[in-house]
Design an enzyme around this catalytic site. Structure first.
Site, PDB file in Angstrom:
ATOM      1  N   GLY A  11       0.804  -1.218   0.000  1.00 51.40           N
ATOM      2  CA  GLY A  11       0.000   0.000   0.000  1.00 51.40           C
ATOM      3  C   GLY A  11       0.839   1.270   0.000  1.00 51.40           C
ATOM      4  O   GLY A  11       0.592   2.199  -0.774  1.00 51.40           O
ATOM      5  N   ASN A  12       1.865   1.314   0.852  1.00 50.27           N
ATOM      6  CA  ASN A  12       2.652   2.539   1.019  1.00 50.27           C
ATOM      7  C   ASN A  12       3.403   2.980  -0.220  1.00 50.27           C
ATOM      8  O   ASN A  12       3.785   4.133  -0.335  1.00 50.27           O
ATOM      9  CB  ASN A  12       3.662   2.343   2.139  1.00 50.27           C
ATOM     10  CG  ASN A  12       2.980   2.404   3.474  1.00 50.27           C
ATOM     11  OD1 ASN A  12       2.495   3.449   3.862  1.00 50.27           O
ATOM     12  ND2 ASN A  12       2.888   1.276   4.132  1.00 50.27           N
ATOM     13  N   LYS A 131     -13.195  -9.437   4.931  1.00 51.11           N
ATOM     14  CA  LYS A 131     -12.269  -8.397   4.474  1.00 51.11           C
ATOM     15  C   LYS A 131     -13.044  -7.079   4.322  1.00 51.11           C
ATOM     16  O   LYS A 131     -13.915  -6.948   3.455  1.00 51.11           O
ATOM     17  CB  LYS A 131     -11.686  -8.849   3.127  1.00 51.11           C
ATOM     18  CG  LYS A 131     -10.828  -7.849   2.462  1.00 51.11           C
ATOM     19  CD  LYS A 131      -9.378  -7.992   2.861  1.00 51.11           C
ATOM     20  CE  LYS A 131      -8.607  -6.789   2.339  1.00 51.11           C
ATOM     21  NZ  LYS A 131      -7.407  -6.503   3.065  1.00 51.11           N
ATOM     22  N   LYS A 217      -3.549  -9.507  -2.362  1.00 48.17           N
ATOM     23  CA  LYS A 217      -2.552  -9.106  -3.357  1.00 48.17           C
ATOM     24  C   LYS A 217      -1.297  -9.968  -3.309  1.00 48.17           C
ATOM     25  O   LYS A 217      -0.725 -10.325  -4.338  1.00 48.17           O
ATOM     26  CB  LYS A 217      -2.250  -7.625  -3.119  1.00 48.17           C
ATOM     27  CG  LYS A 217      -1.144  -7.014  -3.886  1.00 48.17           C
ATOM     28  CD  LYS A 217       0.159  -6.921  -3.137  1.00 48.17           C
ATOM     29  CE  LYS A 217       0.141  -6.096  -1.889  1.00 48.17           C
ATOM     30  NZ  LYS A 217       1.326  -6.256  -1.050  1.00 48.17           N
ATOM     31  N   LYS A 279       1.841 -12.316   3.733  1.00 46.52           N
ATOM     32  CA  LYS A 279       3.106 -12.155   2.993  1.00 46.52           C
ATOM     33  C   LYS A 279       3.986 -13.387   3.185  1.00 46.52           C
ATOM     34  O   LYS A 279       4.579 -13.893   2.241  1.00 46.52           O
ATOM     35  CB  LYS A 279       3.843 -10.897   3.459  1.00 46.52           C
ATOM     36  CG  LYS A 279       3.048  -9.632   3.158  1.00 46.52           C
ATOM     37  CD  LYS A 279       3.806  -8.385   3.533  1.00 46.52           C
ATOM     38  CE  LYS A 279       2.867  -7.209   3.610  1.00 46.52           C
ATOM     39  NZ  LYS A 279       2.035  -7.024   2.411  1.00 46.52           N
TER      40      LYS A 279
HETATM   41  P1  ADP Z   1       1.243  -3.682   2.700  1.00 49.23           P
HETATM   42  O1  ADP Z   1       2.570  -3.017   2.574  1.00 49.23           O
HETATM   43  O2  ADP Z   1       1.053  -4.765   1.685  1.00 49.23           O
HETATM   44  O3  ADP Z   1       0.107  -2.723   2.811  1.00 49.23           O
HETATM   45  P2  ADP Z   1       0.623  -4.409   5.458  1.00 49.23           P
HETATM   46  O4  ADP Z   1       0.611  -3.019   5.974  1.00 49.23           O
HETATM   47  O5  ADP Z   1      -0.632  -5.157   5.358  1.00 49.23           O
HETATM   48  O6  ADP Z   1       1.370  -4.475   4.063  1.00 49.23           O
HETATM   49  O7  ADP Z   1       1.639  -5.322   6.296  1.00 49.23           O
HETATM   50  C1  ADP Z   1       2.918  -4.835   6.691  1.00 49.23           C
HETATM   51  C2  ADP Z   1       2.906  -4.567   8.187  1.00 49.23           C
HETATM   52  O8  ADP Z   1       2.911  -5.814   8.909  1.00 49.23           O
HETATM   53  C3  ADP Z   1       4.103  -3.847   8.746  1.00 49.23           C
HETATM   54  O9  ADP Z   1       3.937  -2.458   8.656  1.00 49.23           O
HETATM   55  C4  ADP Z   1       4.154  -4.325  10.202  1.00 49.23           C
HETATM   56  O10 ADP Z   1       3.647  -3.335  11.058  1.00 49.23           O
HETATM   57  C5  ADP Z   1       3.210  -5.504  10.255  1.00 49.23           C
HETATM   58  N1  ADP Z   1       3.719  -6.714  10.902  1.00 49.23           N
HETATM   59  C6  ADP Z   1       2.916  -7.595  11.553  1.00 49.23           C
HETATM   60  N2  ADP Z   1       3.619  -8.619  12.045  1.00 49.23           N
HETATM   61  C7  ADP Z   1       4.913  -8.400  11.709  1.00 49.23           C
HETATM   62  C8  ADP Z   1       6.136  -9.118  11.948  1.00 49.23           C
HETATM   63  N3  ADP Z   1       6.143 -10.263  12.622  1.00 49.23           N
HETATM   64  N4  ADP Z   1       7.286  -8.601  11.446  1.00 49.23           N
HETATM   65  C9  ADP Z   1       7.265  -7.443  10.760  1.00 49.23           C
HETATM   66  N5  ADP Z   1       6.151  -6.715  10.516  1.00 49.23           N
HETATM   67  C10 ADP Z   1       4.975  -7.174  10.970  1.00 49.23           C
HETATM   68 MG    MG Z   2       0.007  -1.324   4.797  1.00 53.23          MG
END
Ligand code: ADP
Ligand code: MG
Length: 314
Positions: A11-12, A131, A217, A279
């Protein structure tokens, strides 16, 4: 043959949570994100780019809802909104990547594919839509929508209101896979499976139809990476490495783990549902089906030695 990498942007990469979503913001983010790919392009990788669409599709649904209320423009289903988001995000990403290539005297063709992904109507996910998508509603509004449309709405755990929830079924087949593969093997940079792809299913023997759902995704990107035989799968998000005991005093960043270790950490609950868990699962899927490595990291660590968390078969 050149090596092929699938790079999934989170997303970012295109819109941060502290931003409004103006086109200027999204173009600037897309330019920065595209610059991160230079390392791979200069190292002679063929590239397929995939991306999320959360905030963008949320805004599209809001715009639909407002247009419907104010002008009676017919409401559009979720699959159409996903296709719409793939088109406009692909447009921005493609254009900014062209600018980056030009600035570095590089030449590559780039093409965006509106991607349909086949799902199974009998997928158990349809029994439990969870979701959240689109705007927040009051309890009364949600109740009216539930009785009007039959869709499901859940109360937000953080008290922000009620939100429509849809199923997140497993991707079965990337329908545009052969086109994607041909283009990328022709050294064109392909942008595909945006937002996890447009979910479609066979409603009858000769009738393909979109469905009110969203495909994860990372999961769709992994399915694509396997089906086109990618040599590397990068999942880019906003943390440099995957951690165990995340956000605790015992937190430890992982440099390199085997599939076996990744499965063990998954089972122990180290990765949050809906963020890091999908992921890691996507990485495991890719590694077990190809024997090649997957890397989860932030975009500024792309191509940096020992940057990110590498998941390998052993
Ligand atoms: P996307 O970049 O696809 O939007 P998300 O924001 O859904 O991804 O997922 C990434 C986030 O997952 C990170 O910002 C972090 O805060 C979180 N996260 C949860 N568990 C973990 C972990 N065990 N190690 C690292 N990050 C984690
Ligand atoms: Mg995110």
């Amino acid at each position: 043959m050149k090596k092929l990498a699938v790079v999934a942007f989170g997303g970012n990469a295109l819109l941060r949570s502290d931003q409004k979503g103006t086109i200027d913001e999204q173009e600037a983010n897309a330019y920065q994100t595209s610059e991160r790919l230079l390392m791979l392009i200069q190292n002679n990788y063929d590239l397929v780019l995939t991306h999320g669409n959360g905030p963008q599709v949320g805004n599209i649904i809001l715009a639909n809802t407002a247009g419907n209320k104010m002008y009676g423009i017919p409401d559009m289903p979720m699959d159409v909104s996903v296709a719409y988001s793939q088109g406009f995000i692909g447009y921005i990403l493609e254009q900014q990547l062209r600018n980056v290539l030009k600035a570095h005297d590089l030449e590559r063709d780039i093409i965006t594919i509106i991607t349909q992904v086949l799902v199974d109507k009998e997928d158990p996910a349809f029994q439990n839509p969870n979701k959240p998508v689109g705007p927040y509603y009051s309890k009364e509004e949600a109740e009216a929508l539930i009785s009007d449309t039959g869709a499901k709405y859940h109360e937000d755990p953080r008290g922000r209101g009620w939100r429509k929830v849809v199923a997140s079924p497993r991707p079965l087949t990337i329908l545009n896979q052969r086109s994607i593969e041909k283009l990328v093997r022709d050294h064109q940079i392909v942008i595909a499976v945006g937002g996890g792809g447009v979910p479609v299913f066979w409603v009858a023997e000769n009738k393909l139809q979109g469905i009110d759902a969203v495909i994860d995704k990372d999961s769709a990107s992994a399915a694509l990476a396997v089906s086109i035989n990618a040599d590397k799968f990068f999942i880019l998000t906003d943390v440099p490495k995957v951690c165990i005991n995340y956000n605790t005093p015992m937190e430890k960043a992982l440099d390199r783990i085997s599939v076996k270790q990744a499965r063990k950490y998954l089972a122990e609950g180290h990765f949050s549902e809906g963020s890091m868990e999908p992921k890691v699962k996507a990485a495991i899927y890719f590694v077990t089906h190809t024997g090649k490595d997957a890397i989860i990291t932030s975009s500024n660590m792309l191509g940096v030695d020992n940057g990110g968390t590498r998941i390998s078969i052993v």
